[in-house]
Structures are given as structure tokens and as C-alpha cells.
Design a protein around this motif. Structure first.
Motif, mmCIF file in Angstrom:
data_model
loop_
_atom_site.group_PDB
_atom_site.id
_atom_site.type_symbol
_atom_site.label_atom_id
_atom_site.label_comp_id
_atom_site.label_asym_id
_atom_site.label_seq_id
_atom_site.Cartn_x
_atom_site.Cartn_y
_atom_site.Cartn_z
ATOM 1 N N ASN A 120 -16.129 4.558 -4.597
ATOM 2 C CA ASN A 120 -15.283 5.407 -4.969
ATOM 3 C C ASN A 120 -14.128 5.900 -4.215
ATOM 4 O O ASN A 120 -14.430 6.160 -3.020
ATOM 5 N N ILE A 121 -12.982 5.914 -4.816
ATOM 6 C CA ILE A 121 -11.693 6.213 -3.934
ATOM 7 C C ILE A 121 -11.163 7.248 -4.678
ATOM 8 O O ILE A 121 -10.993 7.575 -5.699
ATOM 9 N N VAL A 122 -10.607 8.434 -3.742
ATOM 10 C CA VAL A 122 -10.002 9.717 -4.124
ATOM 11 C C VAL A 122 -8.632 9.655 -3.442
ATOM 12 O O VAL A 122 -8.077 9.061 -2.500
ATOM 13 N N ASN A 123 -7.834 10.199 -4.473
ATOM 14 C CA ASN A 123 -6.236 10.231 -4.037
ATOM 15 C C ASN A 123 -5.896 11.887 -4.465
ATOM 16 O O ASN A 123 -5.883 12.206 -5.739
ATOM 17 N N VAL A 124 -5.606 12.494 -3.315
ATOM 18 C CA VAL A 124 -5.351 14.225 -3.388
ATOM 19 C C VAL A 124 -3.941 14.187 -3.509
ATOM 20 O O VAL A 124 -3.441 14.188 -2.173
ATOM 21 N N ALA A 125 -3.282 14.496 -4.414
ATOM 22 C CA ALA A 125 -1.739 14.307 -4.287
ATOM 23 C C ALA A 125 -1.005 15.012 -5.472
ATOM 24 O O ALA A 125 -1.625 14.815 -6.653
ATOM 25 N N ARG A 126 0.037 15.642 -5.534
ATOM 26 C CA ARG A 126 0.767 16.232 -6.723
ATOM 27 C C ARG A 126 1.099 14.831 -7.387
ATOM 28 O O ARG A 126 1.410 13.721 -6.817
ATOM 29 N N THR A 127 0.999 14.812 -8.903
ATOM 30 C CA THR A 127 1.266 13.436 -9.615
ATOM 31 C C THR A 127 2.968 13.601 -9.890
ATOM 32 O O THR A 127 3.526 13.951 -10.753
ATOM 33 N N GLU A 128 3.551 13.207 -8.838
ATOM 34 C CA GLU A 128 4.990 13.208 -8.690
ATOM 35 C C GLU A 128 5.463 11.667 -8.287
ATOM 36 O O GLU A 128 4.566 10.921 -7.603
ATOM 37 N N LYS A 129 6.556 11.313 -8.583
ATOM 38 C CA LYS A 129 7.020 9.773 -8.164
ATOM 39 C C LYS A 129 6.920 9.605 -6.671
ATOM 40 O O LYS A 129 6.627 8.513 -6.248
ATOM 41 N N VAL A 130 7.177 10.657 -6.009
ATOM 42 C CA VAL A 130 7.238 10.468 -4.389
ATOM 43 C C VAL A 130 5.748 9.951 -3.901
ATOM 44 O O VAL A 130 5.731 9.428 -2.843
ATOM 45 N N LYS A 131 4.775 10.509 -4.677
ATOM 46 C CA LYS A 131 3.686 10.308 -4.223
ATOM 47 C C LYS A 131 2.928 8.758 -4.790
ATOM 48 O O LYS A 131 1.904 8.495 -4.198
ATOM 49 N N GLY A 132 3.571 8.101 -5.285
ATOM 50 C CA GLY A 132 3.486 6.620 -5.474
ATOM 51 C C GLY A 132 2.006 6.312 -6.046
ATOM 52 O O GLY A 132 1.472 5.396 -5.990
ATOM 53 N N GLN A 133 1.375 7.219 -7.169
ATOM 54 C CA GLN A 133 0.375 6.661 -7.718
ATOM 55 C C GLN A 133 0.335 5.799 -8.834
ATOM 56 O O GLN A 133 -0.548 5.082 -8.873
ATOM 57 N N GLU A 134 1.427 5.457 -9.080
ATOM 58 C CA GLU A 134 1.576 4.287 -10.044
ATOM 59 C C GLU A 134 1.534 2.838 -9.131
ATOM 60 O O GLU A 134 0.850 1.837 -9.697
ATOM 61 N N LEU A 135 1.545 2.755 -8.048
ATOM 62 C CA LEU A 135 1.566 1.847 -7.069
ATOM 63 C C LEU A 135 -0.030 1.525 -6.801
ATOM 64 O O LEU A 135 -0.766 0.480 -6.797
ATOM 65 N N LEU A 136 -0.616 2.795 -6.783
ATOM 66 C CA LEU A 136 -2.108 2.826 -6.603
ATOM 67 C C LEU A 136 -2.828 2.253 -7.621
ATOM 68 O O LEU A 136 -3.710 1.408 -7.584
ATOM 69 N N LEU A 137 -2.361 2.494 -8.976
ATOM 70 C CA LEU A 137 -3.134 2.235 -10.244
ATOM 71 C C LEU A 137 -3.032 0.594 -10.351
ATOM 72 O O LEU A 137 -3.714 -0.168 -10.641
ATOM 73 N N LYS A 138 -1.612 0.125 -10.148
ATOM 74 C CA LYS A 138 -1.404 -1.334 -10.075
ATOM 75 C C LYS A 138 -2.324 -1.872 -8.867
ATOM 76 O O LYS A 138 -2.856 -3.198 -9.168
ATOM 77 N N ALA A 139 -2.291 -1.333 -7.933
ATOM 78 C CA ALA A 139 -3.286 -1.968 -6.611
ATOM 79 C C ALA A 139 -4.865 -2.287 -7.135
ATOM 80 O O ALA A 139 -5.485 -3.235 -7.175
ATOM 81 N N ILE A 140 -5.298 -1.178 -8.090
ATOM 82 C CA ILE A 140 -6.786 -1.409 -8.519
ATOM 83 C C ILE A 140 -6.725 -2.476 -9.434
ATOM 84 O O ILE A 140 -7.560 -3.010 -9.606
#
Length: 366
Positions: free
Chosen positions: A189-209
Motif C-alpha cells: 500500500n502506497i499513500v500520497n498526501v497532497a492537494r490534487t493540483e498539477k504541481v503535485k505531480g499525481q499524474e506521474l504517480l499514476l503512470k508510474a503505477i
């Protein structure tokens, strides 16, 4: 020494935690620190809950210049020796009255001032210029990373004598106070705690998964923001829905409970200061992974203490996650425990306040 911290009051993230933790520690040490927010909101609510003396100016908007006279009167009648602002709006208000107050003025720069209003068109450019002008007028500036200090000195041309690097800190708990972990033998289980804004790069994390192609990996995103629906759409597009859970905004209590089920905390931002969320994850005995933002190598000095990926690089993020996933559980736990011992010794809120107080003392003597 009487000190007033000033913030717009609408912050609901790392900035809020920074301000409330600092003032809470000052209260614990018997210091005469108070908070003034320009408007009612999350900061005032959290500060009151922490027992901090809190005032609300009642400014109607960023353009409520009628509030300036009330602010000037409040500061002078309160006989504050230091006024310490956090955030562009508070900086702007102080810049307009700083010659009419008796207190010395400090600013904490929590983020890159050149990026704070990026993407907001003409008004964003105007706000950026006004904030930079405020930084030039202040008596001292606290930069939460050396990167920000260099930016202020070299690009904004601010007098280096006014700039002080002081890293963020948090309250660390004894290991005996940390709730026992749930032992999930099925998923990593991986957790990412951050506002869902472009600067936080969650799209990179999804693509990495997606690149990992490991159905045993589960991602939990805790935060909300303008990109939340886009990230959910990307999750469906990548066919990752069974592996990804969006929790939305979570309280500290909810996060602590979530941490009990996690194996790794990940931050894939394009830009950050000195992320408190990673310190908090480490406090909860989680190993941490971050992109190489800001002064992150001060927080994660080597591979014995955590994982660092290249900024904006899906392959690098995926490789670091894979390294953690494939690590022996006992070895991964050892990384987490080493990291907590290191950050607790170096980045406590007590140390942060002591460093700030030294600057206050120098200013008060002038």
C-alpha cells in the motif's frame, strides 16, 4: 517579546500546519506569540483548537483596503515588537502599512514566489510583482529551503543579509505513541498526501503505477483540489481503478489511521519547499519516497534513509517504487526507522522555533 503572526486565514495544508505548529510550540515555551488572520477560516479554527491566542481582522477580500487602517491600529495598539507574515495576501497588506507600524517585519517564504500565481493570467503577474515588492520591503525573510533563499538573493535581488534559511519542523512522537501497524500480507500500500493540483505531480504517480504492472500494489491518494476529477479520469483511462483509491481531504486523525495500513509514502511533486507531509509520514514509521524537489536531500540524505526519484520522470519514479516493493519487509522497516531517528533529531519544531527566535532577538536590538 510580543510577536504577531499574520496570515490570510484560508490556507488548508502545509502552510496551516507550519503556522499552528510554530505557535503551539511558542505557547508551550511560554512565549508571547499571537495569531491574526485576515479572514475567518481553517487557520483560525485550527489555532483556536490548539489554544493559541487568535484574532480575526475581518477583511472582506484581497482588495479590502479599508482593513489596512484597522490592521495598522491593531499592531501599534498591541505593542508588538515583531510582525511575521505568511502568504502573499498578508505580505501585501503589511507592505502597504509597514512604514506606519513600530514593529519589525518578517516574512516566511513557503513556496516559489515566481510560481505562486502561475497560470492566472494578467492578475497573476500583477500579484507576483506585488509579492516580490513586499519581500524587498520586509526587514527579514525566512526561506524554508536553501533553494528558495538562492532564488530570492540571485533572481529577486534581495539583500542576502535579510534572508535566513530555516527548515520546517513538526512535533515528533515517541515510537510507543504510534498506533500498531496492520499487517497486510496481500497488498503493498502506497499513500500520497497532497492537494490534487498539477504541481503535485499525481499524474506521474499514476503512470508510474501503470508502468509497474503489479496488481499487488495499491495507491491511496489523500487530498482534493482542481485536478481531482482529471486524475480520476486518468485512472480509468489507464485501467487502474481497482488499484487506486481517492480519499479526498483527510484530517490528521484520519491520516494517522490510514498510515497504519501503508507500506510507503510517496510525493511526486514538480516543486515543493520542505514537505511537512513527508516528515509526518516518517513520524508514523513509514519509509518515504520523493522527487528531487527543493532541499529534499537534507531530509533524505542517502538510500539508507529513503528513496529519491527524478522530477517529472515516470521511469525514475516507477524504478524507485519498484525498489521499495521488492525490498525485504524487515529491511524496508529499517529504512523507515533510520529516517525517523534522523529527521526527529534535525527537523523538530523546537529547533525551528529556536532558529527563528535568534533572528527576532537580533531585530529587536536594532
Amino acid at each position: 517579546m510580543k510577536v504577531l503572526h499574520v496570515n490570510a486565514g484560508l490556507e488548508n495544508g502545509g502552510g496551516l500546519t507550519h503556522i499552528v505548529n510554530l505557535l503551539k510550540e511558542a505557547k508551550n515555551e511560554g512565549k508571547d506569540f499571537e495569531l491574526l488572520t485576515l479572514a475567518e477560516g481553517p487557520v483560525a479554527t485550527a489555532a483556536r483548537k490548539a489554544g493559541i491566542t487568535t484574532h480575526v481582522l475581518g477583511a472582506g477580500s484581497r482588495y479590502d483596503l479599508a482593513a489596512l487602517k484597522r490592521l495598522r491600529t491593531f499592531i501599534n495598539d498591541g505593542h508588538y515588537q515583531i510582525v511575521h507574515t505568511h502568504g502573499a495576501r498578508a505580505n501585501l497588506f503589511l507592505s502597504l502599512i509597514h512604514t506606519k507600524i513600530k514593529a519589525a517585519w518578517c516574512i516566511t517564504v513557503h513556496s516559489d514566489p515566481y510560481l505562486d500565481f502561475e497560470g492566472r493570467g494578467l492578475m497573476g503577474k500583477i500579484f507576483t510583482k506585488l509579492n516580490l515588492r513586499a519581500l524587498h520591503k520586509a526587514d527579514c525573510i525566512f526561506a524554508v529551503t536553501k533553494h528558495f533563499a538562492d532564488l530570492l538573493e540571485q533572481k529577486a535581488k534581495i539583500d542576502p543579509a535579510k534572508v535566513h534559511v530555516i527548515y520546517n519542523g513538526i512535533f515528533f512522537h515517541d515510537d510507543s505513541e504510534i498506533p500498531a501497524k496492520y499487517d497486510d500480507q496481500v497488498y503493498f500500500n502506497i499513500v500520497n498526501v497532497a492537494r490534487t493540483e498539477k504541481v503535485k505531480g499525481q499524474e506521474l504517480l499514476l503512470k508510474a503505477i501503470k508502468k509497474l504492472d503489479d496488481s499487488h500494489v495499491r495507491l491511496h491518494i489523500a487530498g482534493d483540489g482542481s485536478q481531482l476529477e482529471n486524475l480520476k479520469a486518468l485512472t480509468r483511462q489507464l485501467e487502474l481503478s481497482p488499484q487506486v483509491t481517492f480519499h479526498g481531504f483527510m484530517t490528521q486523525k484520519q491520516l494517522r489511521n490510514l498510515y497504519r495500513r501503508m507500506n510507503l509514502a510517496v510525493l511526486t511533486s514538480y516543486s515543493e519547499s520542505f514537505p511537512l507531509v513527508l516528515l509526518e509520514a516518517s513520524d508514523n514509521q513509514l519509509p518515504i519516497l520523493s522527487t528531487a524537489i527543493g532541499d529534499i536531500k537534507m531530509m533524505i540524505p542517502d538510500q539508507e534513509h529513503g528513496f529519491i526519484a527524478k522530477i517529472g520522470d515516470v521511469d525514475s519514479i516507477a524504478a524507485e517504487i519498484k525498489r521499495a516493493v521488492n525490498m525485504d519487509p524487515a529491511a524496508l522497516k529499517a529504512v523507515a526507522l533510520r529516517e525517523k531517528k534522523y529527521v526527529a533529531a534535525n527537523f523538530s519544531v523546537e529547533k525551528q522555533l529556536a532558529s527563528i527566535q535568534k533572528v527576532y532577538d537580533k531585530l529587536a536590538k536594532h
